[in-house]
Design a protein around this motif. Sequence first.
Motif, PDB file in Angstrom:
ATOM      1  N   GLY A 112      11.777  59.467 -27.969  1.00 42.87           N
ATOM      2  CA  GLY A 112      11.822  58.818 -28.439  1.00 42.87           C
ATOM      3  C   GLY A 112      10.566  57.974 -28.796  1.00 42.87           C
ATOM      4  O   GLY A 112       9.998  57.105 -30.325  1.00 42.87           O
ATOM      5  N   ASP A 154       8.226  58.920 -32.119  1.00 47.47           N
ATOM      6  CA  ASP A 154       9.176  58.266 -33.131  1.00 47.47           C
ATOM      7  C   ASP A 154       8.088  57.011 -33.592  1.00 47.47           C
ATOM      8  O   ASP A 154       6.983  57.021 -33.316  1.00 47.47           O
ATOM      9  CB  ASP A 154      10.147  57.006 -32.794  1.00 47.47           C
ATOM     10  CG  ASP A 154      12.224  57.810 -33.733  1.00 47.47           C
ATOM     11  OD1 ASP A 154      10.936  58.062 -34.955  1.00 47.47           O
ATOM     12  OD2 ASP A 154      12.482  57.441 -33.573  1.00 47.47           O
ATOM     13  N   ASN A 190      13.614  49.878 -33.598  1.00 48.81           N
ATOM     14  CA  ASN A 190      13.275  50.355 -32.809  1.00 48.81           C
ATOM     15  C   ASN A 190      12.403  49.278 -31.609  1.00 48.81           C
ATOM     16  O   ASN A 190      12.053  50.239 -30.842  1.00 48.81           O
ATOM     17  CB  ASN A 190      12.814  51.691 -32.042  1.00 48.81           C
ATOM     18  CG  ASN A 190      11.308  51.700 -33.378  1.00 48.81           C
ATOM     19  OD1 ASN A 190      11.192  51.335 -33.495  1.00 48.81           O
ATOM     20  ND2 ASN A 190      11.120  53.565 -33.576  1.00 48.81           N
TER      21      ASN A 190
END
Length: 680
Positions: free
Chosen positions: A381, A384, A390
Amino acid sequence: MEFRRDINGLRAIAVALVVLFHFGVPGFQGGFIGVDVFFVISGYLMTGIIFSRMRKETFTILGFYLDRARRIVPALACLCFVVLLVGWALLLPVNYVELGKQVLGSLAFVSNFLYSQEAGYFEQAAHEKWLLHTWSLSVEWQFYLLYPLALVALRLFVPIDKLRWFILAAAMLSLAISVYASSRWSIHAYFLLPTRAWEMLAGALVFLFPLRRMHTDKVSWEWVGIGLILFSAMFFSSQLDWPGALAVLPVLGTALIILQARQDSIVTSNSVSTFLGKTSYSVYLWHWPVVVWINYFGLGGEAAWTVLGIAASILLGYLSYRFIENMARQRRSRPARAFHSSRPLLHIGVPTTAAAVFGMAIIVSNGVSQRMSEDFYAAMGRLDLPRMNNGWCFYDVNSDENLAVGSEGLHCVRGESGAPLKGLLFGDSFAGHYGPFWDRVGKDISAEINSVTTNWCYPSTNDVIYGDSSTRSYDQCLINRQYFLENVSDYDFVVLSGSWRNIYTSNQMQGVYDAIAYAAQRTRLVIVMPTPTYFDVNVKNIYARSMLFNIDFDISHFAKTGDAEAVEANRAVEAFAEQYDNVVYIDREALFNVDGLPSEVTAENIPFNYDENGHISIYGSKMAAESFTSSSSYRELSRQLMEVRNAKARLKPKPDPKPRELVTQWLTNWDMPNSAVITW
């Protein structure tokens, strides 16, 4: 047509050259011309079948298609199914989805269209595409579809003996298109039928214009043909425009060998050539996934693995030939009544349907993401791209349909909220990926930074972008640029960033220069960010793979051929920035380093990059801030920003005094005894 040992041997030469090239064997850097040899052979054989049956009045388009499908589809469908099974164990979800799309494209014989929209055939990223080699099957199949239809249509108006002149004209036209397009649209020229058709039509012309020679002449001309093919394989390279004018050499060489029709040649009729020729299609099918598998684990280029890979390709090719191709041939040789049965549809349709359904299921399930652990996704994650979804500010309306086009994309504050020093981060995704960087720097220097970034919307004062102007991103970009023009003077400093490489190669740099000049005239300080390193592969995915399988990650293994243009573009932007006293260009080395030494990975051996297109990840952006805040460039920038803040404070008007303050000041200044001063 009767079995031709010379043509079978030519197939052996073609597949050997392609395999040696793909496995990187020295001396065969031009081995990709083996595909051109295959195309000539295919054109010769297909023309022979069609014209022979036409003269006997037995030709049917459906029968021709069915014969081609029996020959090609079963082995291809089997390969696709097996590769999907391997992908289940090896591939990350995003790569697994890509493989599912490749399978569907291959089975529908349109994979050449898919690959023509992506990286070039010779780029390192091609080694990530498990079915890249099926592009040639798609080109051939498209030729098989159109060629007999065109001949049948012409046959209605032209005698069969005159058709060859139309084929000659078509071949010359396709060759002209190929030469012209190869130097201008190299990727499309490599993959698409219009620029490849002349090679198959060259084979057709060999059948339609037969030349008779004496035996001694045949031997000599055969060696000339072999020499042209070997010369092309050993001295040509992927740097050439292909298939341009030089492709005539291997095509001519193949045509000369077929013309001589020597059935006792030492080159094409020996036992090795006979074996490789018969298994050539299956060897071709299976060798490329073996190449990709070896490179997947970082073993490419090692001699032992090259030998093992070639051996595995031949073994898998033989098994495919023995148990799939041979069975198809046996079915084809059965009595004609079998043609009318359901067997052909079963033998072709069942494996194709199974592989296609498998591929679609993978796409629909987003690569069966449940195969990976939650810890793995948590680790990935932070690698990213920093987007709105996010927690960051890049307004990615291109991929996030939940984001509305409009003023919502003009306000996303990071750094120290409410700080007196105001900054604007403006640009495309290459500005958006610096969001975490400026969040950290903004907190260090006590600055509030508003991010106005969206896809392809590099800093410019005009309405031109290098991306697709028919998308929502373009609409948002027009809004962003209008905001920049109207509000840039409201900010104490402005940070400009963009994909300088793409802009530079699109000849759109004037818009960038105008934006820098415009901002420099209206704000106290302009900061220009560099384009990060471009790799030829997706380094994030390869790093993720190394985590998944506990493989050493060494970023030095990955080529950066596309980065040369990015470096040149960075220099151009830096040179322009130097014309202004209040414009600062930050170079790569100040951002991407470990202990002051330039580096493409952090101290933890994690790449700064998010993908192969020069973007950096959330983690990479944060770590770039860590590196930058320890550099001399940061100390100089902090000094300049402090000057901006002090200048702003000096120019800040004092507020009007309140009534109470006015009375107190009047009483204090009134010349009267101290005892008489009234306490307010």
